[in-house]
Design a protein around this motif. Structure first.
Motif, short mmCIF file in Angstrom:
data_model
loop_
_atom_site.label_atom_id
_atom_site.label_comp_id
_atom_site.label_asym_id
_atom_site.label_seq_id
_atom_site.Cartn_x
_atom_site.Cartn_y
_atom_site.Cartn_z
N ILE A 77 0.94 -1.22 -0.02
CA ILE A 77 -0.10 -0.06 -0.09
C ILE A 77 0.87 1.26 -0.32
N LEU A 78 2.09 1.23 0.73
CA LEU A 78 2.92 2.51 0.83
C LEU A 78 3.38 2.65 -0.60
N ARG A 79 3.80 1.67 -1.08
CA ARG A 79 4.77 1.63 -2.33
C ARG A 79 3.80 2.13 -3.78
N TRP A 80 2.75 1.42 -3.82
CA TRP A 80 1.75 1.42 -5.03
C TRP A 80 0.63 2.25 -4.83
N GLY A 81 0.21 2.52 -3.62
CA GLY A 81 -0.89 3.41 -3.39
C GLY A 81 -2.18 2.51 -2.98
N ALA A 82 -3.00 3.15 -2.15
CA ALA A 82 -4.21 2.20 -1.66
C ALA A 82 -5.24 1.94 -2.76
N THR A 86 -10.17 -4.04 2.54
CA THR A 86 -10.33 -3.35 3.62
C THR A 86 -8.94 -2.42 4.16
N PRO A 87 -7.98 -2.95 4.12
CA PRO A 87 -6.95 -2.13 4.70
C PRO A 87 -6.61 -0.91 3.63
N ALA A 88 -6.61 -1.27 2.48
CA ALA A 88 -6.44 -0.30 1.38
C ALA A 88 -7.73 0.85 1.32
N SER A 89 -8.92 0.54 1.68
CA SER A 89 -9.89 1.51 1.78
C SER A 89 -9.63 2.24 3.24
N SER A 90 -9.20 1.61 4.27
CA SER A 90 -9.12 2.44 5.60
C SER A 90 -7.78 3.32 5.50
#
Length: 398
Positions: free
Chosen positions: A70-75, A116-120
């Motif tokens: 998520i940090l590298r490619w974006g949520a 869910t972690p991406a949307s959060s």
């Protein structure tokens, strides 16, 4: 005085609502129409628990490892990837043999886990802290919305076109929305770190964030009980009603009725947790409600009218299907700066462990006793422990 909601928050809330709807539909549709699949292929109903357990195991791995990606490619990019994985998982299940069902559980479970972690992470960036429980709860109403679609449209399409075509249509739905998210990426993935090198330790980043915080560890323990029980209800309730002599369409309608109730319940609990009741107390009360509702199912039998099953299902929906916004907003609030996705991923990884252990526990109880109700009651015991612990002492900062 009216609360001013930022435009970008409205946009990403709407997008993540639809993303989570697709995720709920993609992960749970095979379980909802499982009676038709079991009958057509002549499978043992206990294999439904194995499918759910495999999906949970995959979810555990993917949620533990998604924080660095998520940090590298974006949520938002990871949201798209999650939807593509869900589409592949549904398409694999439509092929039919057991190997492809296992592949479906692993790929689809992984996709649902990342969503869910991406949307959060995205909502954590744009939500005002005081309104975060409400915002997260609104987003999480997408899960019962997806389950509502599964419970109503799934059996209907299965009766009309067959279970394979139903899964293929759902796969196409997920794929189309993954493409539809692309115009938003430039705006909402502007915090990504493309130069961040991948490290093997990134696979455990989410777990490290949670392990370093006593408050996040307590949330993880609660999530184990909550998510595990939710998974059992989704995976076995329709099968149980069919086993009790009700048709698939009727069982799906009762399940969908319960999911309708979860939508306002999630919003109400989110509003209540936004400064009116301490999240710790609220989650403790919901825990006891989960244990009581599943305990009642343990007393169920052939003499129960359908209305009584529906009433208990609504009780489970009000509690085991409605805690998400409160817990996820707390995880985002307690996370280190810039680590909302990793923190929620780590907490939800514990939930996926529950989603692995409790369905297998249910399947074991069912195999040993032949009693679905006893399986539900056994899986409600961890929620009872969590409820008593949360209400006994301030395990989480209020």
């Amino acid at each position: 005085m009216a609360v001013q909601i930022p435009r970008l928050l409205l946009v990403i809330l709407g997008a993540m609502f639809l993303q989570q709807t697709c995720a709920a539909l993609g992960r749970n549709l095979p379980s909802i129409i499982a009676p038709a699949i079991i009958t057509d292929l002549g499978l043992d109903p206990a294999l439904a628990g194995v499918y759910v357990g495999l999906a949970a195991a995959a979810s555990l791995f993917f949620q533990m490892g998604c924080g660095g990606f998520i940090l590298r490619w974006g949520a938002l990019r990871m949201s798209q990837l999650a939807l593509v994985m869900l589409a592949i998982g549904l398409a694999a299940a439509a092929v039919g043999p057991l190997f492809f069902f296992a592949l479906s559980a692993i790929i689809g479970g992984g996709g649902a886990a990342v969503s869910t972690p991406a949307s959060s992470h995205l909502l954590g960036r744009y939500s005002p802290p005081k309104q975060a429980p409400l915002v997260f709860s609104i987003k999480q109403t997408a899960v019962p919305a997806g389950l509502l679609l599964s419970g109503l449209v799934g059996p209907w399409l299965t009766a009309w076109l067959g279970w394979r075509a139903t899964l293929e249509i759902a796969a196409l739905f997920c794929l189309v929305f993954a493409v539809a998210l692309q115009p938003l990426r430039a705006t909402f993935d502007n915090d990504r770190m493309p130069g961040r090198a991948f490290k093997l330790s990134d696979l455990w980043l989410s777990g490290q964030v949670v392990a370093g915080s006593p408050a996040l560890r307590n949330l993880a323990f609660a999530c184990f009980a909550f998510n595990g029980l939710q998974t059992v209800f989704i995976g076995f309730f329709v099968i149980y009603l069919v086993h009790m002599g009700h048709g698939l369409a009727t069982a799906g309608a009762v399940f969908s009725l319960a999911m309708v109730v979860a939508v306002p319940a999630r919003i109400f609990w989110g509003w209540l947790g936004s400064g009116h009741v301490a999240p710790r107390v609220l989650m403790g009360a919901l825990s006891l409600g989960m244990a009581a509702s599943t305990g009642l199912l343990g007393l169920s039998g052939t003499g129960w009218p359908l209305a009584l099953f529906a009433t208990v299902a609504i009780g489970i929906s009000l509690t085991a299907m409605s805690w998400h916004g409160v817990l996820l907003s707390e995880a985002a609030r307690l996370a280190p700066k810039g680590m909302s996705g990793a923190a929620t991923g780590g907490v939800l990884s514990s939930g996926q462990l529950g989603a692995l252990v409790l369905p297998l526990t249910y399947a074991l109880v069912l195999s040993l006793t032949g009693q679905h109700g006893w399986g539900f009651a056994a899986c409600g015991l961890p929620a009872l422990v969590v409820g008593l612990a949360l209400l006994r002492r301030p395990a989480l900062p209020d």
